[in-house]
Design an enzyme around this catalytic site. Structure first.
Site, mmCIF file in Angstrom:
data_model
loop_
_atom_site.group_PDB
_atom_site.id
_atom_site.type_symbol
_atom_site.label_atom_id
_atom_site.label_comp_id
_atom_site.label_asym_id
_atom_site.label_seq_id
_atom_site.Cartn_x
_atom_site.Cartn_y
_atom_site.Cartn_z
ATOM 1 N N GLY A 222 0.944 -1.349 -0.007
ATOM 2 C CA GLY A 222 0.064 -0.205 0.008
ATOM 3 C C GLY A 222 0.855 1.286 0.067
ATOM 4 N N GLU A 263 5.103 -5.774 2.327
ATOM 5 C CA GLU A 263 4.797 -6.171 1.034
ATOM 6 C C GLU A 263 4.578 -5.126 -0.083
ATOM 7 O OE1 GLU A 263 1.373 -8.320 2.242
ATOM 8 O OE2 GLU A 263 2.379 -9.724 3.712
ATOM 9 N N PRO A 264 5.580 -4.623 -0.615
ATOM 10 C CA PRO A 264 5.017 -3.590 -1.724
ATOM 11 C C PRO A 264 4.945 -4.096 -2.928
ATOM 12 C CG PRO A 264 7.377 -3.452 -1.042
ATOM 13 C CD PRO A 264 6.859 -4.579 -0.151
ATOM 14 N N GLY A 265 3.946 -3.600 -3.762
ATOM 15 C CA GLY A 265 3.756 -3.920 -5.112
ATOM 16 C C GLY A 265 3.793 -2.886 -5.971
ATOM 17 N N ARG A 302 -7.178 -0.379 -15.126
ATOM 18 C CA ARG A 302 -7.618 0.454 -14.084
ATOM 19 C C ARG A 302 -8.108 1.665 -14.197
ATOM 20 N NH1 ARG A 302 -3.508 2.440 -11.820
ATOM 21 N NH2 ARG A 302 -4.017 2.224 -9.528
ATOM 22 N N TYR A 306 -11.149 1.104 -11.422
ATOM 23 C CA TYR A 306 -10.931 2.043 -10.177
ATOM 24 C C TYR A 306 -10.952 3.659 -10.284
ATOM 25 C CZ TYR A 306 -8.355 -2.105 -8.669
ATOM 26 O OH TYR A 306 -7.553 -3.359 -8.429
ATOM 27 N N CYS A 332 -15.192 -3.339 -27.574
ATOM 28 C CA CYS A 332 -16.866 -3.147 -27.818
ATOM 29 C C CYS A 332 -17.375 -2.884 -26.359
ATOM 30 C CB CYS A 332 -17.513 -3.936 -28.552
ATOM 31 S SG CYS A 332 -16.928 -3.995 -30.159
ATOM 32 N N GLU A 333 -16.925 -1.860 -25.378
ATOM 33 C CA GLU A 333 -17.525 -1.431 -24.025
ATOM 34 C C GLU A 333 -17.026 0.182 -23.992
ATOM 35 O OE1 GLU A 333 -18.683 -3.057 -21.692
ATOM 36 O OE2 GLU A 333 -18.541 -5.090 -22.328
ATOM 37 N N TYR A 360 -0.220 -3.981 -11.906
ATOM 38 C CA TYR A 360 -1.972 -4.376 -12.129
ATOM 39 C C TYR A 360 -2.046 -3.794 -13.623
ATOM 40 C CZ TYR A 360 -1.111 -4.317 -7.305
ATOM 41 O OH TYR A 360 -0.862 -4.902 -5.830
HETATM 42 C C1 LIG Z 1 -2.040 -6.350 -3.383
HETATM 43 C C2 LIG Z 1 -1.303 -6.627 -2.106
HETATM 44 C C3 LIG Z 1 -0.064 -5.983 -1.662
HETATM 45 C C4 LIG Z 1 0.204 -4.942 -2.492
HETATM 46 O O1 LIG Z 1 -0.307 -3.692 -2.512
HETATM 47 P P1 LIG Z 1 0.227 -2.548 -3.339
HETATM 48 O O2 LIG Z 1 -0.746 -1.395 -3.009
HETATM 49 O O3 LIG Z 1 0.516 -2.794 -4.842
HETATM 50 O O4 LIG Z 1 1.605 -2.121 -2.508
HETATM 51 C C5 LIG Z 1 0.446 -6.311 -0.449
HETATM 52 N N1 LIG Z 1 -0.209 -7.411 0.384
HETATM 53 C C6 LIG Z 1 -1.149 -7.892 0.033
HETATM 54 C C7 LIG Z 1 -1.540 -9.065 1.186
HETATM 55 C C8 LIG Z 1 -1.780 -7.585 -1.113
HETATM 56 O O5 LIG Z 1 -3.094 -8.261 -1.196
#
Ligand SMILES: *Cc1c(COP(=O)(O)O)cnc(C)c1O
Length: 405
Positions: A222, A263-265, A302, A306, A332-333, A360
């Protein structure tokens, strides 16, 4: 200054590999990881890349090579991480609402596991008791993140074990000698306010005395990155400082030195990715100019899913005068990438880049309208290499069984 790919580099790559094209920049991922390491250098912190953001195995291998661990959302992601060469100890499996069979499979693979329901935790306690340390994902009832669709820790969210059920978790420690090593929360995506993370820490610290085997506080992902020009992401230096203060304070008070996991995504891969599309048709309708492109919500969902903002530039005519455009897909949307967006004058055949496409983006792509998914290219050491070829018609038919007449 962050590393970026220039318009010239992007244009050359698009011409070499065709469009629509996802391009990822390895050094930019490294740079983001090093920012985290630097911000947390005085804290016992580990980082697990939330790979659901982008799972191409070459990205996973790069993540492994720079020393980052990996967090998975399905047992298939766990298997991809293993095939990218991660040792099981560097893999974390944080699932939600999965069948218990996936958990036994993950135990068989020897990876770290966070469990997010009482039901599965009870089954886990029955089957493994003390023998396999485990983490518990809690729902702290905190509202956090960019918008409600990406907020996961509030009181109506499907994620995690509600904190009000904590006594039932404790019962399992008593009855089955369950070893709960990690308390986990992931409250949402795009959390700019550092104090939201601190609030999460405080919720978990309050519970910690009841967990004698606790070693780790896992604060999930997050961490926010900027999407709009001039926008700011989470201040990771401040986050590092505040987390250090909180954990040191806890150690002084209790004598327990816990480690912190993240857990950075998005933070690691969002800005490292670019989606390059080519314009197909221009349609003037009253005052509105629609720009059709050779992509759509099948490739980058996205904006429609969102309401996300992706910055767009014209990389083949960047010196043109700025004009407002509706930039739309060929699906076609109703699939808009942007409305009333100021972009340098667009002509048919121009190449546009959509920024922040690393997280994503491809991962949520589909074959809707029987269109091919984009190819993926990785730029590393100034070399652009194909890491996923474009689909072919055979790919669309590959899993279908043709019944006899
Ligand atoms: C999706 C997710 C993340 C990553 O979220 P980001 O907003 O991309 O950093 C981390 N932990 C868990 C459990 C998730 O489901």
């Amino acid at each position: 200054m962050p590393q970026v790919l220039t318009h010239q580099q992007l244009l050359e790559t698009a011409k070499e590999f065709g469009t629509p094209l996802y391009v990822y920049h390895a050094e930019r991922i490294t740079e983001q990881y090093l920012r985290l390491k630097e911000a947390f250098r005085e804290t016992n912190a580990s980082f697990f890349y939330a790979c659901k953001a982008l799972t191409n195995v070459n990205i996973l291998r790069h993540i492994r090579q720079i020393g980052c661990n990996v967090d998975c959302s399905s047992v298939n992601e766990v298997k991809l991480a293993l095939s990218a060469g991660f040792e099981p100890a560097r893999i974390l499996y944080t699932s939600n609402n999965i069948a218990f069979s996936e958990i036994t499979e993950a135990v068989g693979l020897g990876v770290n596991i966070n469990i997010d329901s009482l039901s599965n935790l009870r089954k886990f306690a029955d089957q493994y008791g003390h023998s396999y340390p485990v983490g518990v994902r809690l729902r702290p009832n905190i509202m956090a993140g960019g918008n409600i669709k990406i907020s996961t820790g509030h009181g109506k969210s499907k994620f995690g074990i509600p904190v009000e059920d904590i006594d039932k978790v404790i019962d399992l420690i008593r009855e089955k000698d369950l070893q709960i090593r990690t308390l986990h929360i992931h409250t949402g995506s795009e959390i700019k306010d550092v104090e939201v993370f601190v609030k999460g820490i405080e919720v978990l610290f309050d519970l910690a005395p009841r967990f004698p085997a606790l070693k780790t506080i896992d604060l999930g992902g997050g961490i926010k990155v900027p999407y709009k020009p001039g926008e700011e992401g989470t201040d990771v230096a401040l986050l590092g400082k505040r987390v250090k203060e909180e954990f040191e304070g806890f150690a002084e008070k209790t004598g327990r030195r816990l480690q912190v996991w993240f857990e950075p995504g998005k933070f690691l891969v969002s800005e490292a990715g670019y989606l390059i599309v080519q314009t197909t048709v221009l349609k003037q309708s009253g005052a509105t100019c629609f720009v059709g492109v050779d992509s759509g919500l099948n490739h980058l969902i996205r904006p429609m899913f969102y309401g996300s903002y992706h910055h767009i530039e014209n990389i083949s005519n960047n010196s043109g005068a700025l004009r407002p455009y509706h930039i739309v897909g060929n699906i076609c949307e109703t699939d808009s990438f942007a409305e009333d967006r100021m972009v340098a004058e667009i002509r048919e055949g121009d190449y546009l880049v959509l920024y922040n496409a690393g997280a994503y983006g491809f991962e949520m792509a589909s074959n809707y309208n029987a269109r091919f998914k984009p190819a993926e290219v990785l730029v590393k050491d100034n070399k652009a290499q194909l890491i996923r070829r474009r689909d072919t018609l055979d790919d669309l038919l590959a899993t279908q069984l043709i019944l006899k007449d």
